[in-house]
Design a protein around this motif. Structure first.
Motif, PDB file in Angstrom:
ATOM      1  N   ARG A 180       0.845  -1.124  -0.065  1.00  6.24           N
ATOM      2  CA  ARG A 180       0.123  -0.022  -0.049  1.00  6.24           C
ATOM      3  C   ARG A 180       0.784   1.247  -0.045  1.00  6.24           C
ATOM      4  NH1 ARG A 180      -1.718   3.148   3.949  1.00  6.24           N
ATOM      5  NH2 ARG A 180      -4.027   4.324   3.662  1.00  6.24           N
ATOM      6  N   GLU A 181       2.030   1.163   0.624  1.00  8.23           N
ATOM      7  CA  GLU A 181       2.842   2.295   0.723  1.00  8.23           C
ATOM      8  C   GLU A 181       3.550   2.664  -0.599  1.00  8.23           C
ATOM      9  OE1 GLU A 181       3.285   4.513   3.330  1.00  8.23           O
ATOM     10  OE2 GLU A 181       1.572   3.001   4.119  1.00  8.23           O
ATOM     11  N   VAL A 182       3.851   1.418  -1.194  1.00  8.46           N
ATOM     12  CA  VAL A 182       4.517   1.589  -2.639  1.00  8.46           C
ATOM     13  C   VAL A 182       3.589   2.293  -3.748  1.00  8.46           C
ATOM     14  CG1 VAL A 182       5.544   0.313  -4.502  1.00  8.46           C
ATOM     15  CG2 VAL A 182       5.913  -0.323  -2.259  1.00  8.46           C
ATOM     16  N   PHE A 183       2.307   1.814  -3.345  1.00  5.66           N
ATOM     17  CA  PHE A 183       1.134   2.327  -4.147  1.00  5.66           C
ATOM     18  C   PHE A 183       1.082   3.863  -4.151  1.00  5.66           C
ATOM     19  CE2 PHE A 183      -3.329   3.151  -5.235  1.00  5.66           C
ATOM     20  CZ  PHE A 183      -3.445   2.070  -6.469  1.00  5.66           C
ATOM     21  N   ALA A 184       1.052   4.375  -2.896  1.00  5.36           N
ATOM     22  CA  ALA A 184       0.826   5.540  -2.539  1.00  5.36           C
ATOM     23  C   ALA A 184       2.132   6.602  -3.103  1.00  5.36           C
ATOM     24  CB  ALA A 184       0.954   5.828  -1.083  1.00  5.36           C
ATOM     25  N   ARG A 185       3.448   5.699  -2.861  1.00  6.42           N
ATOM     26  CA  ARG A 185       4.726   6.493  -3.088  1.00  6.42           C
ATOM     27  C   ARG A 185       4.961   6.686  -4.690  1.00  6.42           C
ATOM     28  NH1 ARG A 185       9.730   4.451  -4.317  1.00  6.42           N
ATOM     29  NH2 ARG A 185       9.144   2.380  -3.777  1.00  6.42           N
ATOM     30  N   VAL A 186       4.634   5.587  -5.409  1.00  2.70           N
ATOM     31  CA  VAL A 186       4.984   5.785  -7.074  1.00  2.70           C
ATOM     32  C   VAL A 186       3.483   6.428  -7.815  1.00  2.70           C
ATOM     33  CG1 VAL A 186       6.911   4.215  -6.912  1.00  2.70           C
ATOM     34  CG2 VAL A 186       4.480   3.492  -7.634  1.00  2.70           C
ATOM     35  N   GLN A 187       2.600   6.627  -6.679  1.00  2.00           N
ATOM     36  CA  GLN A 187       1.767   7.356  -7.218  1.00  2.00           C
ATOM     37  C   GLN A 187       0.625   6.328  -8.353  1.00  2.00           C
ATOM     38  OE1 GLN A 187       2.181  11.463  -7.584  1.00  2.00           O
ATOM     39  NE2 GLN A 187       3.150  11.633  -5.588  1.00  2.00           N
ATOM     40  N   CYS A 188       0.428   5.215  -8.152  1.00  2.00           N
ATOM     41  CA  CYS A 188      -0.148   4.439  -9.201  1.00  2.00           C
ATOM     42  C   CYS A 188      -1.668   4.993  -9.327  1.00  2.00           C
ATOM     43  CB  CYS A 188      -0.429   2.895  -8.697  1.00  2.00           C
ATOM     44  SG  CYS A 188       1.061   2.157  -8.390  1.00  2.00           S
ATOM     45  N   TRP A 189      -2.163   5.595  -8.253  1.00  2.00           N
ATOM     46  CA  TRP A 189      -3.720   6.137  -8.166  1.00  2.00           C
ATOM     47  C   TRP A 189      -3.743   7.208  -8.979  1.00  2.00           C
ATOM     48  CZ3 TRP A 189      -3.363  11.049  -6.547  1.00  2.00           C
ATOM     49  CH2 TRP A 189      -2.192  11.597  -5.912  1.00  2.00           C
ATOM     50  N   LYS A 190      -2.869   8.136  -9.575  1.00  2.00           N
ATOM     51  CA  LYS A 190      -2.952   9.034 -10.645  1.00  2.00           C
ATOM     52  C   LYS A 190      -3.899   8.537 -11.755  1.00  2.00           C
ATOM     53  CE  LYS A 190      -0.750  12.909  -9.159  1.00  2.00           C
ATOM     54  NZ  LYS A 190       0.551  13.004  -9.147  1.00  2.00           N
ATOM     55  N   CYS A 191      -3.753   7.592 -12.200  1.00  7.79           N
ATOM     56  CA  CYS A 191      -4.595   6.984 -13.172  1.00  7.79           C
ATOM     57  C   CYS A 191      -5.502   5.872 -12.652  1.00  7.79           C
ATOM     58  CB  CYS A 191      -3.648   6.244 -14.461  1.00  7.79           C
ATOM     59  SG  CYS A 191      -2.724   7.554 -15.070  1.00  7.79           S
ATOM     60  N   HIS A 192      -5.105   4.947 -11.882  1.00 10.83           N
ATOM     61  CA  HIS A 192      -5.691   3.696 -11.497  1.00 10.83           C
ATOM     62  C   HIS A 192      -6.931   4.113 -10.263  1.00 10.83           C
ATOM     63  CE1 HIS A 192      -3.682   0.928 -14.301  1.00 10.83           C
ATOM     64  NE2 HIS A 192      -2.543   1.671 -13.772  1.00 10.83           N
ATOM     65  N   GLY A 193      -6.470   5.305  -9.827  1.00  8.34           N
ATOM     66  CA  GLY A 193      -7.812   5.673  -8.718  1.00  8.34           C
ATOM     67  C   GLY A 193      -6.923   4.955  -7.481  1.00  8.34           C
ATOM     68  N   VAL A 194      -7.252   5.532  -6.020  1.00  5.96           N
ATOM     69  CA  VAL A 194      -6.990   5.097  -4.904  1.00  5.96           C
ATOM     70  C   VAL A 194      -7.544   3.754  -4.181  1.00  5.96           C
ATOM     71  CG1 VAL A 194      -6.495   7.290  -3.911  1.00  5.96           C
ATOM     72  CG2 VAL A 194      -8.894   6.484  -3.810  1.00  5.96           C
ATOM     73  N   GLN A 195      -8.771   3.413  -5.030  1.00  6.89           N
ATOM     74  CA  GLN A 195      -9.403   1.998  -4.814  1.00  6.89           C
ATOM     75  C   GLN A 195      -9.080   1.089  -6.205  1.00  6.89           C
ATOM     76  OE1 GLN A 195     -12.976   4.035  -3.742  1.00  6.89           O
ATOM     77  NE2 GLN A 195     -12.898   2.594  -2.058  1.00  6.89           N
TER      78      GLN A 195
END
Lengths: 242, 287
Positions: free
Chosen positions: B175-190
């Protein structure tokens, strides 16, 4: 006997001439290299550059809060100088990869700094990020000419070192921030990009007569003929109207 | 009425005109392609030959990928992104699903697996009804369209360490990696493909493209094993906005991220089971 002597004289003359030519030739490439300088102006009223809506990424909005960013297609200085024009020598036949510096292409405040990077073929350049938001650096060459790639640079990412094999104007973009758009302009031989007052200097030019080409995005070009003397400086000024 | 029709025709014409350079970015001649007729593939224990795939290609592939492998088959025009991604243009030599780093050619195995697996959420079906020998020949056929397979060697496949045991700590680290490299910019926080940048994504040819929605039960484009997911974000999907994260995610962290991504997906997994007990909150979109 006389004929023999004549023959020897002829041969030695030819050998001497050849040596001379070789020496001269060497001198040409080793002599003090000159440079080409000049200024690029924009004629007429500069077009309006639309402001950029960065609301997609609150970090970008905050970073540019006191200095709103605009599109950079045509950047004209107060003195009429045109920024981001690439100048190079058309039909360069000199040494390969004369540009030895390692320029930096930085992602800063959700913009590319510089907007345009002029590069020699096979010249190494660095892609860095100064931002606390993630970028992906995605050059879009024609795959028939150069090989593209797409790498992520989250905050604190190490620099990426790359180079291009063939001359081409390569657009580069960030998919996360679709307004981020720039170019790698890859040419053969020495290259310069105009600064924020439209001035430029092409270094490392051996003496000779050249056609200087000026390129402005998306694909306007102009040429001028110049003669560079050993260690001297030639001038070529341009003016664009779009 | 007439003028309105007129306007539509003009608009359509303009659209067709501007779409043209997108699809015909590269156009090789038949002679040029034929000059690579001796291309071979070495995969699945077979040596594939171009000539031996000609029949299958012309019967099964040509409709979308075209005679010249340039993605201009008759059907291609009806494939409208992002619902139906355009067929691959083999002349460009750029491929999504690779085991090799971004900017390199795929291996024969990668192409073989792509044909075998098909592409979920696209018009490309699963072709495992072909024998392995047929598929090996088709790999050679796909390669012979691009001059890159003559001038370059495939990249070296990335090395993937053996998969560790899923633990709550690893899921949290992911979850930390997901936040750090900002996957959510496109894939969304969920993981629902609704990040702030999802709506403007374009592929290399300028067509709209959707980020992967982890939650809708479909399979990732390049396979749905844990190793496939690892490979997708460490190599990037060339030709799409999905970059390579190889410089920014360490191999061990990459497994953590795989486990975290699993918690979004509908497919049953141990990571999903463990996540139920963890009560993880989505990462913050405003760090």
């Amino acid at each position: 006997m006389k004929r023999q002597r004549n023959f020897v004289a002829l041969v030695s003359t030819i050998v001497l001439l050849c040596c001379g030519a070789l020496l001269l030739n060497q001198k040409v490439s080793a002599a003090g290299e000159g440079k080409i300088t000049g200024n690029v102006k924009f004629e007429g009223a500069p077009p309006h550059m639309r402001g950029i809506d960065m609301s997609k990424d609150p970090w970008c909005v905050k970073a540019n809060a006191d200095h709103p960013q605009h599109l950079e297609n045509v950047v004209v200085a107060t003195n009429g100088g045109l920024e981001n024009v690439v100048l190079y020598i058309d039909g360069w036949s000199g040494d390969a990869t004369v540009e030895k510096t390692v320029p930096v292409f930085d992602q800063k405040n959700c913009m590319y700094t510089p907007h345009i990077l002029g590069l020699d073929v096979n010249q190494t350049f660095k892609v860095t990020t100064s931002d606390q938001t993630a970028h992906n650096i995605h050059p879009l060459p024609n795959p028939m000419i150069n090989v593209g790639w797409n790498q992520s640079q989250p905050p604190g990412a190490p620099p990426i070192e790359k180079s291009w094999k063939n001359p081409e104007v390569i657009p580069v973009q960030c998919n996360i921030h679709p307004w981020m758009h720039g170019y790698f302009v890859v040419v053969k031989g020495p290259v310069a990009v105009t600064d924020d007052s439209g001035n430029y200097t092409i270094e490392n030019v051996p003496p000779g007569t050249y056609t200087v080409k000026a390129w402005h995005e998306p694909d306007t070009t102009q040429t001028a003929k110049v003669t560079v003397s050993a260690g001297g400086s030639a001038t070529a000024n341009f003016s664009f109207n779009k | 009425m007439r003028t309105r029709l007129h306007k539509w025709f003009l608009l359509l014409g303009a659209a067709a005109f501007f779409a043209l350079p997108l699809t015909s970015r590269a156009q090789l001649t038949t002679e040029d392609i034929a000059s690579r007729d001796n291309m071979e593939s070495h995969v699945a224990g077979y040596t594939g030959h171009v000539q031996d795939a000609a029949y299958d290609y012309r019967r099964y592939c040509v409709g979308c990928h075209g005679d010249m492998g340039d993605a201009n088959g008759e059907v291609a025009q009806w494939l409208l992104p992002p619902m139906w991604p355009k067929p691959r243009n083999f002349q460009l030599g750029v491929f999504k699903c690779r085991s090799t780093p971004t900017g390199t050619l795929p291996t024969d195995d990668d192409l073989f697996n792509a044909i075998t697996r098909g592409f979920d959420r696209s018009a490309m079906p699963i072709w495992n009804q072909f024998t392995k020998y047929q598929r090996a020949n088709l790999v050679a056929y796909v390669k012979h369209f691009s001059p890159r397979f003559v001038t370059e060697k495939p990249g070296t496949p990335i090395s993937i360490p053996p998969e560790p045991e899923v633990t709550p700590e690893r899921i949290k680290a992911g979850r930390e990696v997901f936040a750090r490299v900002q996957c959510w910019k496109c894939h969304g926080v969920q993981g629902m493909a609704n990040g702030p940048s999802a709506s403007t994504l374009q592929d290399d040819l300028g067509f709209p493209i959707a980020a992967f929605n982890f939650t809708d039960g479909t399979r990732p484009k390049c396979g749905d094993t844990d190793e496939d997911i690892y490979r997708i974000f460490m190599t990037g999907l060339d030709g799409t906005p999905m970059p390579s994260f190889a410089d920014n995610i360490k191999p061990d962290e990459a497994w953590d991220l795989v486990f975290y991504l699993r918690t979004f997906m509908q497919q049953p997994s141990k990571a999903k089971e463990i996540a139920k007990t963890l009560n993880l909150k989505p990462v913050s979109a405003n760090p």
